[in-house]
Design a protein around this motif. Structure first.
Motif, PDB file in Angstrom:
ATOM      1  N   GLY A 141       4.935  -7.993  -8.199  1.00 44.45           N
ATOM      2  CA  GLY A 141       5.264  -7.130  -9.322  1.00 44.45           C
ATOM      3  C   GLY A 141       6.117  -5.929  -8.982  1.00 44.45           C
ATOM      4  N   PHE A 142       6.575  -5.801  -7.737  1.00 40.07           N
ATOM      5  CA  PHE A 142       7.463  -4.705  -7.378  1.00 40.07           C
ATOM      6  C   PHE A 142       8.901  -5.072  -7.728  1.00 40.07           C
ATOM      7  CE2 PHE A 142       3.915  -4.407  -4.290  1.00 40.07           C
ATOM      8  CZ  PHE A 142       3.443  -3.146  -4.658  1.00 40.07           C
ATOM      9  N   GLU A 143       9.700  -4.053  -7.994  1.00 40.45           N
ATOM     10  CA  GLU A 143      11.138  -4.272  -8.161  1.00 40.45           C
ATOM     11  C   GLU A 143      11.757  -4.208  -6.769  1.00 40.45           C
ATOM     12  OE1 GLU A 143      15.118  -2.212 -10.175  1.00 40.45           O
ATOM     13  OE2 GLU A 143      13.117  -1.649 -10.900  1.00 40.45           O
ATOM     14  N   VAL A 144      12.283  -5.323  -6.303  1.00 43.21           N
ATOM     15  CA  VAL A 144      12.724  -5.428  -4.916  1.00 43.21           C
ATOM     16  C   VAL A 144      14.231  -5.667  -4.862  1.00 43.21           C
ATOM     17  CG1 VAL A 144      12.454  -6.617  -2.715  1.00 43.21           C
ATOM     18  CG2 VAL A 144      10.484  -6.355  -4.237  1.00 43.21           C
ATOM     19  N   HIS A 145      14.905  -4.825  -4.082  1.00 40.33           N
ATOM     20  CA  HIS A 145      16.321  -5.009  -3.792  1.00 40.33           C
ATOM     21  C   HIS A 145      16.460  -5.217  -2.286  1.00 40.33           C
ATOM     22  CE1 HIS A 145      17.657  -2.515  -7.573  1.00 40.33           C
ATOM     23  NE2 HIS A 145      16.865  -3.540  -7.869  1.00 40.33           N
ATOM     24  N   GLY A 146      17.527  -5.887  -1.884  1.00 38.43           N
ATOM     25  CA  GLY A 146      17.736  -6.133  -0.469  1.00 38.43           C
ATOM     26  C   GLY A 146      19.201  -6.137  -0.116  1.00 38.43           C
TER      27      GLY A 146
ATOM     28  N   ARG B  35       0.823  -1.211   0.000  1.00 36.65           N
ATOM     29  CA  ARG B  35       0.000   0.000   0.000  1.00 36.65           C
ATOM     30  C   ARG B  35       0.854   1.257   0.000  1.00 36.65           C
ATOM     31  NH1 ARG B  35      -3.078  -3.163   3.679  1.00 36.65           N
ATOM     32  NH2 ARG B  35      -2.212  -2.079   5.501  1.00 36.65           N
ATOM     33  N   MET B  36       2.080   1.152   0.503  1.00 37.25           N
ATOM     34  CA  MET B  36       2.972   2.305   0.561  1.00 37.25           C
ATOM     35  C   MET B  36       3.634   2.600  -0.783  1.00 37.25           C
ATOM     36  SD  MET B  36       3.441   3.631   3.718  1.00 37.25           S
ATOM     37  CE  MET B  36       2.046   3.339   4.796  1.00 37.25           C
ATOM     38  N   CYS B  37       3.591   1.648  -1.697  1.00 36.00           N
ATOM     39  CA  CYS B  37       4.383   1.721  -2.919  1.00 36.00           C
ATOM     40  C   CYS B  37       3.477   1.808  -4.142  1.00 36.00           C
ATOM     41  CB  CYS B  37       5.271   0.475  -3.014  1.00 36.00           C
ATOM     42  SG  CYS B  37       6.559   0.586  -4.277  1.00 36.00           S
ATOM     43  N   PRO B  38       3.794   2.663  -5.121  1.00 38.32           N
ATOM     44  CA  PRO B  38       2.991   2.694  -6.348  1.00 38.32           C
ATOM     45  C   PRO B  38       3.122   1.388  -7.114  1.00 38.32           C
ATOM     46  CG  PRO B  38       4.964   4.036  -6.589  1.00 38.32           C
ATOM     47  CD  PRO B  38       4.896   3.647  -5.146  1.00 38.32           C
ATOM     48  N   GLU B  39       2.144   1.086  -7.929  1.00 43.18           N
ATOM     49  CA  GLU B  39       2.151  -0.141  -8.718  1.00 43.18           C
ATOM     50  C   GLU B  39       3.428  -0.222  -9.556  1.00 43.18           C
ATOM     51  OE1 GLU B  39      -0.630  -2.524 -11.984  1.00 43.18           O
ATOM     52  OE2 GLU B  39      -1.311  -0.642 -11.091  1.00 43.18           O
ATOM     53  N   GLY B  40       4.115  -1.373  -9.436  1.00 48.69           N
ATOM     54  CA  GLY B  40       5.361  -1.568 -10.172  1.00 48.69           C
ATOM     55  C   GLY B  40       6.531  -0.775  -9.642  1.00 48.69           C
ATOM     56  N   GLY B  41       6.383  -0.189  -8.428  1.00 46.66           N
ATOM     57  CA  GLY B  41       7.425   0.650  -7.854  1.00 46.66           C
ATOM     58  C   GLY B  41       8.603  -0.150  -7.321  1.00 46.66           C
ATOM     59  N   LYS B  42       9.540   0.586  -6.717  1.00 47.91           N
ATOM     60  CA  LYS B  42      10.790  -0.012  -6.246  1.00 47.91           C
ATOM     61  C   LYS B  42      10.845  -0.017  -4.724  1.00 47.91           C
ATOM     62  CE  LYS B  42      14.615   1.099  -8.271  1.00 47.91           C
ATOM     63  NZ  LYS B  42      15.732   1.932  -8.812  1.00 47.91           N
ATOM     64  N   ILE B  43      11.296  -1.143  -4.181  1.00 49.33           N
ATOM     65  CA  ILE B  43      11.361  -1.337  -2.728  1.00 49.33           C
ATOM     66  C   ILE B  43      12.755  -1.833  -2.364  1.00 49.33           C
ATOM     67  CG2 ILE B  43      10.460  -2.648  -0.774  1.00 49.33           C
ATOM     68  CD1 ILE B  43       7.783  -2.845  -2.237  1.00 49.33           C
ATOM     69  N   LEU B  44      13.315  -1.288  -1.285  1.00 46.57           N
ATOM     70  CA  LEU B  44      14.603  -1.722  -0.759  1.00 46.57           C
ATOM     71  C   LEU B  44      14.418  -2.164   0.683  1.00 46.57           C
ATOM     72  CD1 LEU B  44      17.747  -1.940  -0.855  1.00 46.57           C
ATOM     73  CD2 LEU B  44      17.816   0.477  -0.170  1.00 46.57           C
ATOM     74  N   GLU B  45      14.893  -3.371   1.004  1.00 47.90           N
ATOM     75  CA  GLU B  45      14.833  -3.865   2.377  1.00 47.90           C
ATOM     76  C   GLU B  45      16.227  -3.940   2.968  1.00 47.90           C
ATOM     77  OE1 GLU B  45      13.251  -7.536   5.210  1.00 47.90           O
ATOM     78  OE2 GLU B  45      13.085  -7.737   3.034  1.00 47.90           O
ATOM     79  N   PHE B  46      16.417  -3.291   4.121  1.00 45.01           N
ATOM     80  CA  PHE B  46      17.625  -3.445   4.908  1.00 45.01           C
ATOM     81  C   PHE B  46      17.423  -4.663   5.810  1.00 45.01           C
ATOM     82  CE2 PHE B  46      20.077   0.813   5.133  1.00 45.01           C
ATOM     83  CZ  PHE B  46      19.833   1.069   3.795  1.00 45.01           C
ATOM     84  N   GLY B  47      18.340  -5.624   5.739  1.00 42.40           N
ATOM     85  CA  GLY B  47      18.169  -6.860   6.492  1.00 42.40           C
ATOM     86  C   GLY B  47      17.230  -7.805   5.778  1.00 42.40           C
TER      87      GLY B  47
ATOM     88  N   VAL C 148      14.570 -11.030  -6.712  1.00 44.09           N
ATOM     89  CA  VAL C 148      15.105 -10.057  -5.761  1.00 44.09           C
ATOM     90  C   VAL C 148      16.589  -9.847  -6.042  1.00 44.09           C
ATOM     91  CG1 VAL C 148      15.518  -9.533  -3.333  1.00 44.09           C
ATOM     92  CG2 VAL C 148      13.438 -10.761  -4.011  1.00 44.09           C
ATOM     93  N   ARG C 149      16.978  -8.596  -6.164  1.00 40.82           N
ATOM     94  CA  ARG C 149      18.392  -8.273  -6.351  1.00 40.82           C
ATOM     95  C   ARG C 149      19.005  -8.009  -4.982  1.00 40.82           C
ATOM     96  NH1 ARG C 149      20.710  -2.980  -9.564  1.00 40.82           N
ATOM     97  NH2 ARG C 149      22.930  -3.443  -9.352  1.00 40.82           N
ATOM     98  N   ALA C 150      19.956  -8.827  -4.573  1.00 44.80           N
ATOM     99  CA  ALA C 150      20.478  -8.770  -3.210  1.00 44.80           C
ATOM    100  C   ALA C 150      21.939  -8.337  -3.192  1.00 44.80           C
ATOM    101  CB  ALA C 150      20.339 -10.133  -2.536  1.00 44.80           C
ATOM    102  N   PHE C 151      22.287  -7.611  -2.122  1.00 45.76           N
ATOM    103  CA  PHE C 151      23.643  -7.114  -1.925  1.00 45.76           C
ATOM    104  C   PHE C 151      24.126  -7.524  -0.536  1.00 45.76           C
ATOM    105  CE2 PHE C 151      21.194  -4.165  -4.471  1.00 45.76           C
ATOM    106  CZ  PHE C 151      22.013  -3.834  -5.542  1.00 45.76           C
ATOM    107  N   ALA C 152      25.361  -7.997  -0.429  1.00 45.91           N
ATOM    108  CA  ALA C 152      25.992  -8.219   0.873  1.00 45.91           C
ATOM    109  C   ALA C 152      26.651  -6.904   1.271  1.00 45.91           C
ATOM    110  CB  ALA C 152      27.031  -9.333   0.791  1.00 45.91           C
ATOM    111  N   ALA C 153      26.135  -6.265   2.338  1.00 38.53           N
ATOM    112  CA  ALA C 153      26.621  -4.928   2.673  1.00 38.53           C
ATOM    113  C   ALA C 153      26.368  -4.594   4.131  1.00 38.53           C
ATOM    114  CB  ALA C 153      25.940  -3.886   1.779  1.00 38.53           C
ATOM    115  N   ASP C 154      27.136  -3.647   4.632  1.00 39.71           N
ATOM    116  CA  ASP C 154      26.983  -3.062   5.961  1.00 39.71           C
ATOM    117  C   ASP C 154      25.898  -1.981   5.872  1.00 39.71           C
ATOM    118  OD1 ASP C 154      27.217  -1.485   8.258  1.00 39.71           O
ATOM    119  OD2 ASP C 154      29.408  -1.528   8.265  1.00 39.71           O
TER     120      ASP C 154
END
Length: 253
Positions: free
Chosen positions: A60-65, A34-46, A85-91
């Motif tokens: 259908g969201f573009e999700v990175h983590g 509900r917070m994101c527009p249709e097809g929008g981009k989301i980033l999760e820390f952790g 999901v596009r994931a990154f190993a990062a601090d």
């Protein structure tokens, strides 16, 4: 043991601790959607094993983590068979994906896995830096009061599966707002203890961190179903937007 080692050690049982079948998963995904527009981009820390990221990507969201634990990201890859999901190993305190997002969020007790207030401020600042215009930062955190009032050691049992349980033993250092937890898996093999350190923060303290990062609180509920937040709530979901006044002041200086 730092948080990376902790979650590397817990990777094999993490999905038993927080099962994908939990109704909380769907509620969280619905809230974030509900917070994101249709097809929008989301980033999760952790992002961990993708308990939230994968179902968000399936919608259908573009999700990175990002996650500090490579073993958790390996579990994500096993779950995310379509590599959505596009994931990154990062601090979390230093990460930059080079992109901006409609929603940047951190769930469970992940913010508290950073052991100092300064690190937590840096994490929230990185979240703000990844935010697209009109976007939202979402932070889930438990209410510290039960821990802050704890006297001595406390031990509880957590169900994992029909053949395994986890013993959680905690000790609180109130002067530093630290909870020291030993998780021990009992499944008929040699017990496997893992130490976890959490630095808890009060909601008002998190709000101050957000203000330092250039964010302002726009909503707070007691859960993903948007239950009213009050003194009896055992956690909060806090939503932040860019503090336009602070941004305007910065741009004019």
């Amino acid at each position: 043991m730092d948080s990376t080692q902790t979650y590397d050690s817990l990777a094999d049982v993490y999905d038993l601790m927080y099962p994908a079948s939990s109704p909380d998963i769907k509620d969280a995904v619905d809230f974030l959607a509900r917070m994101c527009p249709e097809g929008g981009k989301i980033l999760e820390f952790g992002v961990g094993s993708g308990r939230l990221a994968v179902p968000l990507a399936q919608r259908g969201f573009e999700v990175h983590g990002v996650d500090g634990s490579q073993r958790m990201l390996d579990k994500l890859a096993e779950r995310d068979t379509d590599a959505r999901v596009r994931a990154f190993a990062a601090d979390f305190t230093k990460v930059s994906t080079g992109e901006t997002y409609d929603v940047v969020f951190i769930a469970l007790n992940t913010l508290f896995a950073l052991h100092t207030a300064a690190q937590q401020v840096e994490c929230v600042t990185r979240m703000r830096e990844h935010l697209a215009p009109g976007g939202r930062v979402v932070i889930e955190a438990f209410d510290p009061m039960p821990y802050h009032q704890q006297q001595g050691e406390h031990t509880s049992t957590r169900y994992l599966s029909p053949t395994s349980v986890m013993l959680d033993s905690s000790h609180v250092v109130r002067t530093q707002q630290l909870v020291l937890v030993i998780h021990t898996v009992l499944d008929g093999t040699v017990p496997r203890p893992t130490q976890e350190i959490l630095r808890y923060a009060w909601p008002s303290e998190i709000d101050l961190m957000a203000r330092i990062a250039g964010l302002r609180l726009v909503g707070r509920t007691a859960g993903w179903r948007e239950e009213p937040y009050d003194e009896k709530s055992d956690r909060h979901i806090s939503v932040y937007a860019v503090d336009d006044v602070k941004d305007q002041g910065s741009s004019g200086s």
